[in-house]
Design a protein around this motif. Structure first.
Motif, PDB file in Angstrom:
ATOM      1  N   SER B 474       0.865  -1.172   0.000  1.00  0.00           N
ATOM      2  CA  SER B 474       0.000   0.000   0.000  1.00  0.00           C
ATOM      3  C   SER B 474       0.904   1.224   0.000  1.00  0.00           C
ATOM      4  O   SER B 474       1.929   1.240   0.654  1.00  0.00           O
ATOM      5  CB  SER B 474      -0.859  -0.019   1.265  1.00  0.00           C
ATOM      6  OG  SER B 474      -1.212   1.298   1.630  1.00  0.00           O
ATOM      7  N   CYS B 475       0.525   2.253  -0.753  1.00  0.00           N
ATOM      8  CA  CYS B 475       1.419   3.410  -0.804  1.00  0.00           C
ATOM      9  C   CYS B 475       1.365   4.176   0.499  1.00  0.00           C
ATOM     10  O   CYS B 475       2.222   4.994   0.780  1.00  0.00           O
ATOM     11  CB  CYS B 475       1.074   4.303  -1.978  1.00  0.00           C
ATOM     12  SG  CYS B 475      -0.283   5.428  -1.671  1.00  0.00           S
ATOM     13  N   GLY B 476       0.342   3.911   1.296  1.00  0.00           N
ATOM     14  CA  GLY B 476       0.277   4.498   2.625  1.00  0.00           C
ATOM     15  C   GLY B 476      -0.429   5.832   2.695  1.00  0.00           C
ATOM     16  O   GLY B 476      -0.513   6.424   3.764  1.00  0.00           O
ATOM     17  N   VAL B 477      -0.956   6.288   1.589  1.00  0.00           N
ATOM     18  CA  VAL B 477      -1.493   7.646   1.625  1.00  0.00           C
ATOM     19  C   VAL B 477      -2.928   7.695   2.129  1.00  0.00           C
ATOM     20  O   VAL B 477      -3.347   8.676   2.719  1.00  0.00           O
ATOM     21  CB  VAL B 477      -1.355   8.337   0.246  1.00  0.00           C
ATOM     22  CG1 VAL B 477      -2.486   7.989  -0.668  1.00  0.00           C
ATOM     23  CG2 VAL B 477      -1.251   9.836   0.404  1.00  0.00           C
ATOM     24  N   CYS B 481      -6.912   1.836   3.119  1.00  0.00           N
ATOM     25  CA  CYS B 481      -6.006   0.843   2.558  1.00  0.00           C
ATOM     26  C   CYS B 481      -4.827   0.621   3.493  1.00  0.00           C
ATOM     27  O   CYS B 481      -4.455  -0.510   3.792  1.00  0.00           O
ATOM     28  CB  CYS B 481      -5.554   1.292   1.177  1.00  0.00           C
ATOM     29  SG  CYS B 481      -4.182   0.403   0.471  1.00  0.00           S
ATOM     30  N   ARG B 482      -4.256   1.695   3.980  1.00  0.00           N
ATOM     31  CA  ARG B 482      -3.078   1.581   4.842  1.00  0.00           C
ATOM     32  C   ARG B 482      -3.417   0.851   6.140  1.00  0.00           C
ATOM     33  O   ARG B 482      -2.774  -0.125   6.503  1.00  0.00           O
ATOM     34  CB  ARG B 482      -2.536   2.976   5.154  1.00  0.00           C
ATOM     35  CG  ARG B 482      -1.285   2.990   6.013  1.00  0.00           C
ATOM     36  CD  ARG B 482      -0.924   4.414   6.434  1.00  0.00           C
ATOM     37  NE  ARG B 482      -1.960   4.991   7.272  1.00  0.00           N
ATOM     38  CZ  ARG B 482      -2.623   6.101   7.010  1.00  0.00           C
ATOM     39  NH1 ARG B 482      -2.362   6.788   5.925  1.00  0.00           N
ATOM     40  NH2 ARG B 482      -3.577   6.540   7.815  1.00  0.00           N
ATOM     41  N   SER B 519     -11.334   3.305  -0.457  1.00  0.00           N
ATOM     42  CA  SER B 519      -9.924   3.484  -0.815  1.00  0.00           C
ATOM     43  C   SER B 519      -9.787   4.337  -2.066  1.00  0.00           C
ATOM     44  O   SER B 519     -10.698   4.430  -2.873  1.00  0.00           O
ATOM     45  CB  SER B 519      -9.248   2.139  -1.056  1.00  0.00           C
ATOM     46  OG  SER B 519      -9.035   1.487   0.164  1.00  0.00           O
ATOM     47  N   ARG B 520      -8.597   4.907  -2.184  1.00  0.00           N
ATOM     48  CA  ARG B 520      -8.402   5.877  -3.249  1.00  0.00           C
ATOM     49  C   ARG B 520      -8.121   5.241  -4.600  1.00  0.00           C
ATOM     50  O   ARG B 520      -8.607   5.682  -5.618  1.00  0.00           O
ATOM     51  CB  ARG B 520      -7.223   6.767  -2.841  1.00  0.00           C
ATOM     52  CG  ARG B 520      -6.826   7.773  -3.846  1.00  0.00           C
ATOM     53  CD  ARG B 520      -6.288   8.989  -3.138  1.00  0.00           C
ATOM     54  NE  ARG B 520      -4.950   9.306  -3.588  1.00  0.00           N
ATOM     55  CZ  ARG B 520      -4.207  10.267  -3.028  1.00  0.00           C
ATOM     56  NH1 ARG B 520      -4.662  10.948  -2.011  1.00  0.00           N
ATOM     57  NH2 ARG B 520      -3.025  10.525  -3.493  1.00  0.00           N
ATOM     58  N   CYS B 521      -7.309   4.192  -4.619  1.00  0.00           N
ATOM     59  CA  CYS B 521      -6.954   3.639  -5.923  1.00  0.00           C
ATOM     60  C   CYS B 521      -7.270   2.150  -5.993  1.00  0.00           C
ATOM     61  O   CYS B 521      -7.765   1.551  -5.051  1.00  0.00           O
ATOM     62  CB  CYS B 521      -5.482   3.888  -6.238  1.00  0.00           C
ATOM     63  SG  CYS B 521      -4.372   2.680  -5.512  1.00  0.00           S
ATOM     64  N   LEU B 523      -5.570  -0.441  -5.769  1.00  0.00           N
ATOM     65  CA  LEU B 523      -4.973  -1.373  -4.812  1.00  0.00           C
ATOM     66  C   LEU B 523      -5.939  -1.636  -3.662  1.00  0.00           C
ATOM     67  O   LEU B 523      -6.304  -2.772  -3.370  1.00  0.00           O
ATOM     68  CB  LEU B 523      -3.633  -0.833  -4.297  1.00  0.00           C
ATOM     69  CG  LEU B 523      -2.762  -1.832  -3.531  1.00  0.00           C
ATOM     70  CD1 LEU B 523      -1.299  -1.480  -3.651  1.00  0.00           C
ATOM     71  CD2 LEU B 523      -3.116  -1.960  -2.072  1.00  0.00           C
TER      72      LEU B 523
HETATM   73  S1  SF4 Z   1      -5.719   2.644  -1.991  1.00  0.00           S
HETATM   74 FE1  SF4 Z   1      -4.124   3.303  -3.377  1.00  0.00          FE
HETATM   75  S2  SF4 Z   1      -3.838   5.443  -2.802  1.00  0.00           S
HETATM   76 FE2  SF4 Z   1      -4.813   4.487  -1.077  1.00  0.00          FE
HETATM   77  S3  SF4 Z   1      -3.148   3.818   0.257  1.00  0.00           S
HETATM   78 FE3  SF4 Z   1      -3.747   2.102  -1.072  1.00  0.00          FE
HETATM   79  S4  SF4 Z   1      -2.290   2.228  -2.706  1.00  0.00           S
HETATM   80 FE4  SF4 Z   1      -2.272   4.224  -1.739  1.00  0.00          FE
END
Ligand code: SF4
Ligand code: SF4
Ligand code: SF4
Lengths: 420, 575
Positions: B474-477, B481-482, B519-521, B523
């Protein structure tokens, strides 16, 4: 700019075309909670608290610009619950010990917790060890409280335009780190600005946070008229036989019990309809009869707590966790991010008052053993209700008890509970 | 220095010194006129950049699920024993050991990269030998493994699209017979889908990039094949890389872009020398460069950009962030990449396989392509099969092929297949009652990975591996998701400890829904999918996990476990 009309939860709204949804909703009298959204900053879309649906597709409200004919859902049960869940995730992911937090009462995250009515988190607390970085000149960053909203990253810059904060690592290890060199260049005002834009108590300015509070408790609400009258309780006197209550304090500070006594004379009314069995209030040490309701203060930090709790479960029809410690560990759980061995050594071997070269950690069959971490009560036995607060106020506790005992519907109003 | 060069600059330091020192960071940040923390933030995002000195030999051992079932633990301990280092620590002068997610060698697991050279089908004995050779000062290149995957199946006769004999320049010559719009029309007509996993129509992307008028445009090839279990792009890069180049050159012709960039994952760095040699050949034959094949004004260049170890960069928007020298966080998107992509210019981001197919479609004609496969998804598709099958490797199949056939005696020869993971951890899982389902748009699309597990495999072990993967990648943003993937990982672990109730399973479904919703994206929107599905699809398995009900059924507390630590600490401190 062109004016357009769109819908929020079926209500007709108007705004300028391309306006940010959060602002547009506000102008139309609809509040969409946010944490990362901040004035002029480009939408950050990081906290996801403002999740809404646009024509059926979910999206962070702060990243949406309104357009003609949009059909937006904000307060559907599904979205309200998701919003609450996201906040709960923030609470369990960090270590939020509100009673010991400088920002308590002035904290946007805490406020949203109240606003969305979080009484306990559906998720287990993760208790990850997070650092408090006091190395910078002026600022202290307390990672326990950071929700990675990115406000500080985008907003706080030196006069030369360099960033002071940025994310490091990724995934569940993502942190907001600070550039010491750049931080030293911040002026006092810039540093304080950083503290104020942080929606949590993560960024503090040295010398500005203790001593006197650095902000007003802007989210406190008075609840004067809400006090219940105990006369009302008396109406149950004739119709019911006395109900039995037991109470105990496990790994707590007795604050919740003090708080129970804060009903003052009300207790006289109360004992007309209930009687106390095992409880520090009566000093009855063992259950003599089966009880209707058990009130538990504090969580479980040692084997004795576990035994008592199990005994309560056996002897009470309904068990209520009273206060933050009982609900999720509270202040005693500060130790949960530190290995037990270190805790014990700190307490018995290396403390300021221990003997030089002390090597013995007390242990005897009569002394309860310390558990590997502080457990919340609902991890140990089934708990029927949770009363949040640190401590919950007296009226509030007895209100809940009364309603449980006499089987009346009751839900806790926002101004009535406090995490701190 | 220009920010888009940041990753390359960091690689220079990483390769030369084994890490990126504080000093180097200051130097870079000065030349970019940003604060140090900004550079550190980029470094710490990517798995292959180190801020601490590493040993001369950096070993990355794949920890994905197939590696796990093929003996990961043994290999890991052997590496540790032989090198005297522990995994995921700094190591000594000679060695540093790290685990890493899928390196695209699932048909040859357990596998590791040592200084970015592949070593596959590892056994403890082999590991001993490798370390011995390194210690003897032998050159790694001399005994690195050959990784070319076996192409186990192609459709009969001339139905094969991708893996038919390749003639250099044929598609470009064919393409030049048409106008740029006609080329796009052919791609659109062929219904070619984006084959990286998102299945977005390729023709639509090309068209919209063409329509967005600008002086500079880019064609980016996404060769960051990170979805665990997928290795079909590597097969293309090893067997028919020319098709990829031609696809890009045609995309440039069609959209008006003059620059192509291939974002190659660092895990495939060992392929680069060969690929660059071919690139030179393209230049020398005037298939690249100025006035391609004599067509006035038809210029196109291709260069490589090396990734640095991040799964989420496989998503087009994050990939662009990464190319621009930032953390690979999928940005809040206001535009599509075909309008404002790389350096804010119109950009097409296509996967390796998509571009290779585009090239074949132009060469063989869209009607030929349309005559294969199904109505909605014509043509063929590459599937990389691994796990409990006798013949792991690459399969070029016609769309519409059933899983049963794929698993059968004529194809991969699976042994007692029980659990299939389609399209990697972010995809779907299916049970044996669904083996008749077909790979096609009408039924179930597959991004390219098919992992087969037999009856003896533990489903929870699979999901623990998947969830740990998402937790780290996870990109952590964003919060759901994080934190959410972390929470789900803990839940899976709890169930593995034998503490499972119906409530826990319901929680997974409830919580998964919230993570997906908010979640944003992609992933976070897909990470809980398969786990949620499995609960419904494998009831026999999960029902057994549910502990017999009692008063405290949903309660997790194990007294013995809770006091164990205290007892052992006390033991050492008493008189
Ligand atoms: S859903 Fe996407 S933008 Fe959000 S933390 Fe996961 S990887 Fe990052
Ligand atoms: S007051 Fe806010 S920041 Fe402080 S512990 Fe509570 S929720 Fe966290
Ligand atoms: S330190 Fe504060 S402002 Fe910065 S990301 Fe964390 S919570 Fe947000």
């Amino acid at each position: 700019m062109k004016n357009i009309s769109f819908k929020i939860d079926g209500r007709n709204c108007t705004a300028e075309q391309g306006q940010n949804l959060i602002e547009a909703a506000k102008q139309n009298g609809i509040f969409i909670p946010t944490l990362c959204h901040f004035k002029h900053l480009n939408p950050l879309g990081s906290c996801r608290v403002c999740t809404v649906k646009n024509n059926g597709r979910t999206i962070a409200g702060c990243t949406l610009n309104v357009d003609e004919g949009m059909d937006i859902e904000v307060n559907t049960p599904e979205l309200l619950d998701a919003r609450k869940a996201i906040l709960e995730m923030m609470f369990v992911e960090g270590n939020h010990f509100c009673p010991s937090c400088e920002k308590s009462g002035d904290c946007q995250m805490q406020n949203l917790g109240y606003e969305t009515g979080i009484r306990y988190t559906r998720f287990p607390h993760l208790f990850v060890d997070r650092i408090v970085d006091a190395r910078p000149e002026r600022i202290v960053v307390n990672q326990n409280r950071c929700i990675k909203c990115k406000r500080c990253i985008e907003e706080v810059r030196t006069t030369d335009g360099n960033r002071v904060f940025n994310f490091t690592n990724r995934g569940n290890k993502t942190l907001v780190s600070i550039d010491y060199e750049q931080e030293a260049k911040l002026s006092d005002t810039q540093a304080e600005h950083a503290m104020h834009i942080c929606p949590t108590g993560s960024i503090l300015v040295k010398g500005k946070s203790f001593g006197k509070p650095f902000g007003n408790r802007e989210f406190d609400y008075s609840n004067k008229e809400k006090n219940i009258s105990f006369n009302e309780i008396k109406k149950h006197k004739t119709t019911h036989k006395k109900k039995r209550i037991a109470t105990t304090s496990l790994a707590g500070c007795f604050g919740c019990h003090m708080s129970m006594l804060d009903v003052d004379l009300g207790i006289l009314d109360l004992i007309e309809v209930v009687e106390f069995n095992k409880s520090p209030i009566t000093d009855i040490k063992n259950f003599t009869e089966h009880c209707d309701i058990g009130l538990i203060e504090g969580g479980c930090c040692n084997t004795h707590n576990i035994e008592v709790l199990r005994e309560f479960r056996k002897n009470c029809d309904i068990l209520v966790s009273v206060g933050e410690c009982a609900i999720w560990g509270g202040l005693p759980a500060i130790r949960n991010t530190v290995p037990l061995e270190e805790c014990l050594k700190e307490a018995y071997l290396n403390s300021m008052t221990s003997e030089e070269n002390e090597i013995i950690i007390p242990n005897h069959e009569d002394i309860p053993k310390i558990l590997n971490k502080v457990y919340s009560n609902h991890e140990v036995v089934k708990i029927d209700y949770h009363i949040p607060g640190c401590p919950p106020n007296a009226n509030h506790i007895w209100n809940v008890v009364k309603h449980i005992l006499f089987e009346e519907e009751y839900s806790i109003a926002y101004p009535e509970f406090k995490y701190d | 220095m220009d920010r888009t060069q940041l990753l390359n600059k960091l690689w220079e330091y990483q390769h030369e010194f084994g890490y990126i020192s504080k000093n180097a960071i200051s130097k870079i940040s000065k030349s970019l006129q940003v604060s140090n923390i900004e550079i550190e933030s980029v470094i710490s995002f990517y798995h292959f950049f180190h801020k601490q000195p590493t040993g001369k030999n950096i070993i990355y051992l794949n920890n994905n699920i197939i590696s796990e079932i093929k003996g990961f633990e043994d290999i890991k301990t052997t590496f540790e024993k032989e090198t005297g280092c522990n995994f995921n620590e700094q190591g000594n002068d000679e060695f540093s050991l790290f685990e890493t997610s899928c390196i695209g060698l699932n048909d040859q697991e357990p596998a590791a990269l040592i200084n970015f050279l592949p070593f596959t089908d590892l056994t403890p004995k082999k590991v001993k030998l490798i370390i011995q050779k390194i210690k003897n000062g032998e050159n790694l290149k001399d005994f690195a493994s050959k990784t070319k995957s076996k192409i186990q199946y192609t459709p009969k006769e001339d139905k094969t699209v991708l893996f038919r004999p390749y003639v250099m320049g044929k598609s470009i010559k064919e393409g030049l017979k048409y106008s740029s719009q006609e080329v796009i029309d052919k791609i659109t007509k062929s219904k070619l889908l984006g084959l990286g996993g998102a299945f977005f129509p390729a023709g639509y992307k090309w068209q919209s990039c063409k329509n967005n008028v600008d002086d500079i445009k880019y064609i980016i090839c996404n060769a960051d094949e990170g979805e665990p279990g997928t290795f079909k792009d590597r097969a293309i890069l090893q067997h028919v890389p020319g098709l990829l180049y031609e696809g890009m050159i045609l995309a440039g012709y069609a959209t008006g872009a003059k620059e192509g960039i291939i974002y190659l994952r660092a895990e495939y760095l060992y392929l680069l020398p060969e690929l660059e040699k071919l690139l030179e050949e393209f230049y020398s034959k005037n298939l690249l460069g100025k006035n391609i094949l004599g067509v006035e004004g038809y210029d196109f260049d291709i260069r490589y950009q090396i990734g640095a170890g991040s799964y989420v960069c496989g998503a087009a928007s994050a990939l662009i962030e990464s190319m621009e020298g930032r953390r690979g966080e999928p940005p809040v998107r206001m535009w599509s990449a075909t309008k404002h992509g790389f350096k804010h210019k119109p950009t097409v981001v296509n996967n390796v396989e998509t571009l290779a197919y585009a090239s074949r479609i132009i060469e063989l004609g869209e009607d030929f392509f349309l005559s294969l496969g199904t109505e909605e998804s014509p043509g063929t598709k590459l599937i990389s099969i691994s796990g409990d099958v006798a013949k792991p490797g690459i399969y070029e199949i016609e769309y519409g092929t059933s899983f049963k056939k794929l698993l059968g005696i004529e194809m991969s020869q699976a042994t007692a297949p029980y659990f299939l993971q389609v399209s990697g951890p972010s995809g779907d899982c299916i049970n044996s009652s669904e083996f008749d389902r077909k790979i096609c748009k009408e039924d179930l699309l597959c991004g390219g990975a098919l992992m087969v597990f037999n009856r003896n495999r533990d489903i929870l072990q699979i999901f623990r591996n998947f969830m740990e993967f998402f937790k780290e990648e996870s990109c952590g943003v964003c919060t759901p998701c994080r934190a959410g993937n972390f929470i789900l990982t803990e839940k899976v672990k709890k169930i593995q400890r034998g503490l499972c109730s119906q409530e826990d399973l319901d929680d997974i479904k409830q919580w998964g829904k919230i993570i997906k919703l908010s979640s944003r994206c992609g992933l976070g929107k897909t990470s809980p999918n398969s786990l949620m599905m499995a609960i419904d699809k494998f009831p026999d398995y999960f029902n057994i996990k549910i502990a017999p009900s009692n008063e405290d059924q949903h309660v997790e507390f194990d007294m013995e476990n809770a006091i164990h630590e205290f007892d052992s600490i006390i033991k050492d401190t008493q008189l």
